[in-house]
Design a protein around this motif. Structure first.
Motif, PDB file in Angstrom:
ATOM      1  N   SER A  86      39.750  42.163  36.162  1.00 27.38           N
ATOM      2  CA  SER A  86      39.259  43.448  35.675  1.00 27.38           C
ATOM      3  C   SER A  86      38.138  43.330  34.658  1.00 27.38           C
ATOM      4  N   GLY A  87      37.831  42.153  34.210  1.00 28.28           N
ATOM      5  CA  GLY A  87      36.787  41.986  33.211  1.00 28.28           C
ATOM      6  C   GLY A  87      37.376  41.912  31.812  1.00 28.28           C
TER       7      GLY A  87
ATOM      8  N   LEU B 189      30.401  36.713  33.017  1.00 27.56           N
ATOM      9  CA  LEU B 189      31.329  36.271  31.968  1.00 27.56           C
ATOM     10  C   LEU B 189      30.766  35.055  31.226  1.00 27.56           C
TER      11      LEU B 189
ATOM     12  N   ALA C 281      38.963  34.475  31.050  1.00 26.21           N
ATOM     13  CA  ALA C 281      38.759  35.325  32.220  1.00 26.21           C
ATOM     14  C   ALA C 281      37.881  34.659  33.278  1.00 26.21           C
TER      15      ALA C 281
ATOM     16  N   ALA D  71      40.047  36.882  36.062  1.00 23.10           N
ATOM     17  CA  ALA D  71      38.842  37.661  35.823  1.00 23.10           C
ATOM     18  C   ALA D  71      38.888  39.018  36.510  1.00 23.10           C
TER      19      ALA D  71
ATOM     20  N   ARG E 106      32.045  42.873  33.201  1.00 26.04           N
ATOM     21  CA  ARG E 106      32.674  42.838  34.521  1.00 26.04           C
ATOM     22  C   ARG E 106      33.197  41.456  34.872  1.00 26.04           C
ATOM     23  N   ALA E 107      34.142  41.431  35.781  1.00 24.39           N
ATOM     24  CA  ALA E 107      34.773  40.195  36.230  1.00 24.39           C
ATOM     25  C   ALA E 107      33.881  39.480  37.242  1.00 24.39           C
TER      26      ALA E 107
END
Length: 134
Positions: free
Chosen positions: A78-79, A114, A133, A76, A108-109
């Motif tokens: 960098s997103g 997510l 991710a 995860a 976003r990570a």
């Protein structure tokens, strides 16, 4: 007074002594009893209770996992970029937490973010990337 049908205000023949509110309450209680298996045999009612318990446990595990932050160094980092159209039914709070660039949105990570995007995304490939991710 004369009881009325819950949907159109006409008298209901089966329970003329109930007010509209009482009739709606009685219908809601009947539906709840049926959902809980009151009309089933004892063994089928037990099986239904086990299904309800399993569903509740699964829901609790999902919510707990959704709130857990992603492990350090996970994929995860960098997103994920997803098509903006794939989040068209997402709540405003989720959209506000993403960045728009052309026809794409960057999620976003963050594990919770997510997961929220995964729940509202309607594009199969984008869902796969969001899931991976997390």
């Amino acid at each position: 007074g004369t009881a009325s049908n819950a949907s159109d205000g006409t008298p209901h023949a089966g329970a003329p002594h109930l007010s509209g509110d009482e009739y709606r309450l009685a219908r809601a209680l009947l539906a709840e009893f049926e959902q809980d298996g009151a009309h089933l045999s004892a063994s089928n009612r037990q099986y239904l209770q086990e299904l309800h318990s399993s569903a509740a446990a699964s829901s609790s595990r999902f919510v707990a996992a959704a709130r857990r932050p992603a492990p350090a160094g996970s994929a995860a980092g960098s997103g994920v970029w997803v098509p903006s159209a794939s989040l068209r039914h997402a709540p405003a709070s989720l959209l506000a937490a993403t960045r728009q660039a052309g026809s794409q949105r960057h999620v976003r990570a963050h594990h919770g973010l997510l997961t929220d995007a995964l729940c509202h995304c309607d594009d199969g490939e984008a869902r796969r990337r969001l899931y991976a991710a997390r």
